[in-house]
Scaffold this active site. Sequence first.
Site, PDB file in Angstrom:
ATOM      1  N   ASP A 106      37.976  37.171  39.839  1.00 42.28           N
ATOM      2  CA  ASP A 106      39.194  37.820  39.362  1.00 42.28           C
ATOM      3  C   ASP A 106      39.091  37.979  37.848  1.00 42.28           C
ATOM      4  OD1 ASP A 106      41.713  38.691  38.918  1.00 42.28           O
ATOM      5  OD2 ASP A 106      42.722  37.116  40.066  1.00 42.28           O
ATOM      6  N   ASP A 152      40.025  45.074  39.764  1.00 38.90           N
ATOM      7  CA  ASP A 152      39.562  43.922  38.976  1.00 38.90           C
ATOM      8  C   ASP A 152      39.329  42.661  39.813  1.00 38.90           C
ATOM      9  OD1 ASP A 152      42.139  43.286  39.603  1.00 38.90           O
ATOM     10  OD2 ASP A 152      42.638  42.474  37.649  1.00 38.90           O
ATOM     11  N   GLU A 153      39.164  42.823  41.104  1.00 39.10           N
ATOM     12  CA  GLU A 153      38.912  41.670  41.963  1.00 39.10           C
ATOM     13  C   GLU A 153      37.789  41.969  42.937  1.00 39.10           C
ATOM     14  OE1 GLU A 153      42.322  39.629  43.922  1.00 39.10           O
ATOM     15  OE2 GLU A 153      43.436  41.104  42.748  1.00 39.10           O
TER      16      GLU A 153
END
Length: 699
Positions: free
Chosen positions: A18, A120-121
């Site tokens: 993350d 974004d993960e």
Amino acid sequence: MPVAKPESCDSRVIAHIDMDCFYVQVEQRKQPQLRGLPTAVVQYNEWKGGALIAVSYEARKFGVKRSMRGEEAKEVCPQIHLVQVPVARGKADLNGYRNAGSEVMSILARRGRCERASIDEVYLDLTDAAETMLAEAPPQHLEAIDEEALKSHILGLNNEDGSDVKEIVRNWIHRCHADHRDKLLACGILIVAELRMQVLKETEFTCSAGIAHNKMLAKLASGMNKPAQQTVVPFSSVQGLLNSLPIRKMKQLGGKLGMSLQIDMGVNTVGDLLQFSEEKLQERYGLNTGTWLWNIARGINGEAVEGRLLPKSHGSGKTFPGPRALKTVSAVQHWLNQLCEELSERLCSDLEQNKRIAHTLTLHARAYKSSDSDSEKKFPSKSCPLRYGTAKIQEDAFNLFQAGLREYIGLYGVKSQGSHYSRWGITSLSVSASKIVPIPSGTCSIVKYFHWQSSSHFSSIQSAENLRMDATHLSPPGNESYSEVGLPEPKIHFPGEDSWIEDTTPGLGLQEQKINVWKDEDLSCSPSKKKVDGFTEDTSPLLLSGTQGCLEQNQNKQQREFSKDESRFKSEYREQKGTRLKNKGTSSILKFFKSCNPSGTSLSQEHDRTVQGTDAQLTNGAGFQSSCHNLAELNEVEVAKENGTSSHSYIRDQDEWRREAWSYNINEIDPSVIDELPMEIQDEIQAWLRPRKRPNNIV
DNA sequence: CATGATGACGCT
DNA sequence: AGCGTCAT
């Protein structure tokens, strides 16, 4: 609703990565003087300073939160630096963040199967890498361990006293009497620590990570120690973790389901779930969700990490809150045009960089309607086949909107706007492209061939009757719903303030639109693009070079869906095959692409396999924008296939075509059929045949 | 009709 | 296909 899936293997090593306040980091990389300062990213600042969409950890200390307005943030943290999201075409432009996310992906994909969970993960399946490490260089024999790995947090480790935490971690990693599962996790620690350091070194971004035996636990862990830290969940500490965990902290339980669990069942922690039998949970929440909940309570979550680095859809949208609501059709059209421009550009990049094409265009809108009883009614979403080219997307999206608007306002009102009947306003608009599939390698010239083939086929062979049917399929979808039910086709006019519905009779208009399909208007996605002769010459270096970097992978899900559908499709196919071929089998190229594939080996799978082997390069998109000038041909392939399989709904045709076109056994191609192809195509077929044999021998 | 822009996925 | 839910 969440669904339970069986565990694929005894003990997996799964990581969830993350990025820390990602948008902020992207902006801080652009403006390094902002590093270490309270910073937030806001989009639009007209109204109350704009909405915060990312907040640095320094700013969070002051109580600044996501979803605050810029002005609020300034109140609690006067020193905060607010950076605006770039704006393009009057809307937020997130491409910079998407590209930055791709940079990260390409690094994380190095060590194992990798799934893009969001911008974004990422989830990683490091089972193989961990097993390998355990076999070849187990941690207990490693004298030096990364400083970064030693900073890991290991859940359930009694490290409360004053002893040296790093030493405890080192011991945990080194333990040689440990359970096999813990040893695998120890390897996971080292691998993830290394990956995170590589990410930092190569992108300047920090991230946090969770390492556990499944996705749920990894995701849970990644959020426990932020920023820039990693957390491990040993098997032995799973129950302890879950027992006291508030139920709504669990992914998928932060909404209505979690609320129902709390209110209706009195479940406040995940541990509370243990009291309920699987049957009880199923009875209340359905079979799938019930089993899923029962498993979750026990830390069981079989969800696989899909090998997918690329998004499955692209969307472009904007809200028009409050007084900004769009009240005229032409205002809607203007914004739709902006949204479609962006979407088209992104589709174009996807095509160039990843060799994928999208097949469905969908329009979503939200609206309010005052003064009428049914002002609660939702604006319907509409979709249609996606044609490449900005102007076509704009045209289709607008027609989708009109179709939706007709439904929304109902047929009662002749006058709909500008008078007292019902006043509508559009508060949100979005267009999205989905059903994105990889193009088999070498499609370039095939596509060009179809351009030629389908044109001639169309003009010389297509009957007037079929022409009308195709016009139905290809005409803007707004017409479609009407032609489906056999109604005349109302049109909405909007000469300024007022719009009204008027009956028109379908007729020549449809065919005129059909003609338009063949005209290439506005297909460029880059200003530098120059239109060549509109026919065959492909000057795009990107499309010609077979090695052009793609962020490709084994498109796991798509593959499975393909093969799953295949068997079902086959029976359907067989019963229709005969008549279809009789009707239009005049051209053997069509038969060629129709030949079914009993063995299940499909070209698309082969494509995935080959591309998977290539070095994944996430091109930045910012670097260069080359042209996409064969988009027109892409559209025309769609036409060709519909010619070949008409007499069904276009939706089925679309799926069938893909299977028929690309799911054939290459070994069963009749050589005489190949001979009918133009030389350039023959060469390509040979190219497919040759490398094809290799994998069996090598692997 | 002021958490905005995007995504994924399940149900029907 | 279209709707709803969930997440960030």
